[in-house]
Write an enzyme that holds these catalytic residues in place. Structure first.
Site, PDB file in Angstrom:
ATOM      1  N   LYS A  62       0.862  -1.185   0.000  1.00  0.00           N
ATOM      2  CA  LYS A  62       0.000   0.000   0.000  1.00  0.00           C
ATOM      3  C   LYS A  62       0.893   1.227   0.000  1.00  0.00           C
ATOM      4  O   LYS A  62       2.035   1.172   0.455  1.00  0.00           O
ATOM      5  CB  LYS A  62      -0.884   0.022   1.258  1.00  0.00           C
ATOM      6  CG  LYS A  62      -2.117   0.870   1.115  1.00  0.00           C
ATOM      7  CD  LYS A  62      -3.202   0.118   0.376  1.00  0.00           C
ATOM      8  CE  LYS A  62      -4.468   0.931   0.245  1.00  0.00           C
ATOM      9  NZ  LYS A  62      -5.579   0.117  -0.268  1.00  0.00           N
TER      10      LYS A  62
HETATM   11  P1  NAD Z   1     -13.007   7.771  -2.557  1.00  0.00           P
HETATM   12  O1  NAD Z   1     -11.979   8.785  -2.224  1.00  0.00           O
HETATM   13  O2  NAD Z   1     -13.417   7.575  -3.973  1.00  0.00           O
HETATM   14  O3  NAD Z   1     -14.344   8.032  -1.712  1.00  0.00           O
HETATM   15  C1  NAD Z   1     -14.349   8.165  -0.330  1.00  0.00           C
HETATM   16  C2  NAD Z   1     -15.763   8.561   0.103  1.00  0.00           C
HETATM   17  O4  NAD Z   1     -15.784   8.630   1.542  1.00  0.00           O
HETATM   18  C3  NAD Z   1     -16.207   9.923  -0.384  1.00  0.00           C
HETATM   19  O5  NAD Z   1     -17.590   9.910  -0.638  1.00  0.00           O
HETATM   20  C4  NAD Z   1     -15.893  10.822   0.798  1.00  0.00           C
HETATM   21  O6  NAD Z   1     -16.689  11.999   0.802  1.00  0.00           O
HETATM   22  C5  NAD Z   1     -16.262   9.902   1.932  1.00  0.00           C
HETATM   23  N1  NAD Z   1     -15.605  10.277   3.191  1.00  0.00           N
HETATM   24  C6  NAD Z   1     -14.356  10.717   3.392  1.00  0.00           C
HETATM   25  N2  NAD Z   1     -14.162  10.988   4.685  1.00  0.00           N
HETATM   26  C7  NAD Z   1     -15.311  10.699   5.315  1.00  0.00           C
HETATM   27  C8  NAD Z   1     -15.743  10.772   6.652  1.00  0.00           C
HETATM   28  N3  NAD Z   1     -14.936  11.229   7.611  1.00  0.00           N
HETATM   29  N4  NAD Z   1     -17.002  10.370   6.952  1.00  0.00           N
HETATM   30  C9  NAD Z   1     -17.816   9.926   5.976  1.00  0.00           C
HETATM   31  N5  NAD Z   1     -17.488   9.840   4.686  1.00  0.00           N
HETATM   32  C10 NAD Z   1     -16.242  10.230   4.365  1.00  0.00           C
HETATM   33  O7  NAD Z   1     -12.443   6.399  -1.938  1.00  0.00           O
HETATM   34  P2  NAD Z   1     -12.802   4.918  -2.383  1.00  0.00           P
HETATM   35  O8  NAD Z   1     -11.819   4.500  -3.405  1.00  0.00           O
HETATM   36  O9  NAD Z   1     -14.250   4.807  -2.629  1.00  0.00           O
HETATM   37  O10 NAD Z   1     -12.431   4.119  -1.046  1.00  0.00           O
HETATM   38  C11 NAD Z   1     -13.344   3.983   0.042  1.00  0.00           C
HETATM   39  C12 NAD Z   1     -12.904   2.833   0.937  1.00  0.00           C
HETATM   40  O11 NAD Z   1     -12.859   1.636   0.178  1.00  0.00           O
HETATM   41  C13 NAD Z   1     -11.507   2.985   1.542  1.00  0.00           C
HETATM   42  O12 NAD Z   1     -11.505   2.377   2.819  1.00  0.00           O
HETATM   43  C14 NAD Z   1     -10.635   2.188   0.586  1.00  0.00           C
HETATM   44  O13 NAD Z   1      -9.437   1.744   1.162  1.00  0.00           O
HETATM   45  C15 NAD Z   1     -11.576   1.043   0.270  1.00  0.00           C
HETATM   46  N6  NAD Z   1     -11.255   0.331  -0.974  1.00  0.00           N
HETATM   47  C16 NAD Z   1     -11.175   0.988  -2.162  1.00  0.00           C
HETATM   48  C17 NAD Z   1     -10.915   0.268  -3.321  1.00  0.00           C
HETATM   49  C18 NAD Z   1     -10.892   0.912  -4.679  1.00  0.00           C
HETATM   50  O14 NAD Z   1     -10.791   0.174  -5.679  1.00  0.00           O
HETATM   51  N7  NAD Z   1     -11.004   2.220  -4.799  1.00  0.00           N
HETATM   52  C19 NAD Z   1     -10.678  -1.112  -3.249  1.00  0.00           C
HETATM   53  C20 NAD Z   1     -10.770  -1.755  -2.019  1.00  0.00           C
HETATM   54  C21 NAD Z   1     -11.062  -1.020  -0.886  1.00  0.00           C
END
Ligand code: NAD
Length: 418
Positions: free
Chosen positions: A110
């Site tokens: 990561k």
């Molecule tokens: P992103 O940046 O696209 O979206 C994050 C979302 O969370 C946004 O809507 C943001 O406004 C919201 N957010 C941020 N801080 C917040 C808070 N304090 N309270 C409530 N909402 C909040 O990120 P993503 O890629 O969707 O990732 C989200 C989660 O999924 C993370 O934990 C990430 O590690 C995990 N994840 C992502 C992927 C991927 O392919 N992008 C894969 C596996 C896991």
């Protein structure tokens, strides 16, 4: 010394707590425990960036490679103020267990840069990405370590990374995944994590008889993962009654029009002012009386303070480590089922694997094929874990970690690491 259950565990201690439990469960020997508990390599870099107003800002950047026994290191890059070395270390370890559960030929890694992207212009983000890439490039590579997007990074970030990497080592699109389709990204990658979350929820519904159709669902986070999860779970007939982003949440007992929320987000940058919905806070969303709760934003949001008040019967972890170990134990005792992150959100890295193979073969799959293959991988991962859990009377998380640790230990053993 094994990590003991406590309210004050850091993200890495929390992941290690689950690892220790799995190691005990499968009777892992002490030497292999020592190898798998820590990271293989941790790189910390200083990332100076000239901002648009002429100031120099110095950011902290990290790339952690946890374990590469099963293949090249693989994992996303996060831009977030809380993406410190402990958080990145925890997320890198989770990637090792996740790729093992999905049976992908990758290890786990990561990356993170501690920054506030919402305060930065596109050109500042580009300069940050290029500088950071340049600094960690010597440990990356198609057969070494392949980054992907995570929180606050996206296909554009990956395009800059690929370009910067290519300046040093020659053009090779397989050096990152989650790229724009025009630059060799896979069809279906953008939706893949959310699609995988929904495939997993469907499998869980089928196996346990907890229906999705007509079920009330609350989703925290409306970014890449949360928005696609919401869209696709609505297609199963579930009723999405609550959504949120960093600015707050919205609620509609009759069901939110997810497509309208998507449009609202595109037009205004947030869903909070969607018409026809009541407002609620992110904390309130977690405590709603719903059937399915899907945290899809930050880690550690369900902890000892709110676990006792969770009313959902099933939690599907779309985010990474959204439930702390203390909360995990309390929810387990209360009969709440948790579908853990290392199965539920493995769809992203699975389609990243498809993208990597497509790039290496210089061939593109149809989106239908991507989604079909993704479903196969998610079904098998869920079935492996659910059967193991049933046979050994374990929770899904305990079973998932036990299988993953066994697979990685076997690979490490075959290679002669120990
Ligand atoms: P992103 O940046 O696209 O979206 C994050 C979302 O969370 C946004 O809507 C943001 O406004 C919201 N957010 C941020 N801080 C917040 C808070 N304090 N309270 C409530 N909402 C909040 O990120 P993503 O890629 O969707 O990732 C989200 C989660 O999924 C993370 O934990 C990430 O590690 C995990 N994840 C992502 C992927 C991927 O392919 N992008 C894969 C596996 C896991």
């Amino acid at each position: 010394m094994t990590v003991q259950l406590s309210d004050t565990l850091t993200p890495h201690q929390s992941v290690t707590y689950f690892f220790d439990r799995a190691a005990d469960c499968i009777g892992l020997d002490d030497e292999m425990r020592d190898v798998l508990r820590g990271s293989y390599r941790e790189l910390s870099v200083q990332v100076p960036v000239r901002m648009d107003d002429g100031r120099l800002m110095v950011f902290n950047g990290y790339r952690v490679q946890h374990n590469g026994a099963r293949g090249p290191y693989k994992g996303g890059i996060r831009y977030h103020p809380e993406a410190d070395i402990d958080e990145v270390r925890a997320l890198a370890a989770l990637m090792t267990w996740k790729t093992a559960i999905a049976d992908l030929p990758f290890g786990g890694a990561k990356g993170g840069v501690q920054c506030e992207t919402y305060l930065m212009s596109e050109s500042e983000k580009q300069r940050l990405t290029r500088r950071f890439t340049g600094m960690i490039a010597y440990i990356l590579g198609v057969n070494r370590d392949i980054p992907a997007p995570d929180m606050n990074t996206n296909a554009q970030t990956m395009a800059w990374m690929m370009d910067e990497f290519g300046k040093r080592y020659g053009h090779n699109p397989a050096c990152v995944t989650g790229k724009p389709v025009e630059l060799g990204g896979s069809l279906g990658r953008e939706a893949a994590t959310g699609r995988g979350v929904v495939f997993t929820a469907i499998e869980h519904a089928k196996r346990t008889g907890v229906p999705l159709e007509g079920a009330r669902v609350a989703i925290q986070g409306f970014g890449n993962v949360g928005s696609w999860t919401a869209r696709l779970i609505a297609e199963t007939g579930a009723r999405v009654v609550a959504l949120s982003d960093i600015r707050g949440g919205i609620y509609n007992e009759k069901g939110i029009d997810v497509e309208a929320a998507w449009t609202q987000q595109t037009l205004t940058g947030s869903i909070v002012d969607l018409e026809g919905c009541d407002k609620l806070s992110n904390d309130e969303l977690l405590l709603l009386d719903v059937d399915w709760l899907i945290p899809a934003a930050l880690g550690g949001v369900i902890d000892s303070r709110n676990a006792a008040n969770i009313k959902a019967r099933v939690i599907v972890e779309a985010a990474n480590h959204p439930v702390t170990p203390v909360a995990d134990a309390a929810l387990g005792d209360a009969g709440v089922t948790i579908v853990p992150d290392i199965i539920a959100n493995a769809g992203g890295v699975t389609v990243s694997y498809f993208e990597w193979t497509q790039n290496i073969q210089q061939f593109r799959w149809e989106e239908e094929q991507v989604n079909e293959q993704l479903q196969k991988v998610m079904r098998k991962a869920y079935a492996d874990v659910a059967s193991y859990a049933e046979n050994k009377s374990l929770s899904l998380r305990e079973a998932a970690f036990a299988i993953a640790v066994q697979r990685v230990a076997r690979a490490a053993n075959l290679r002669g690491y120990v």
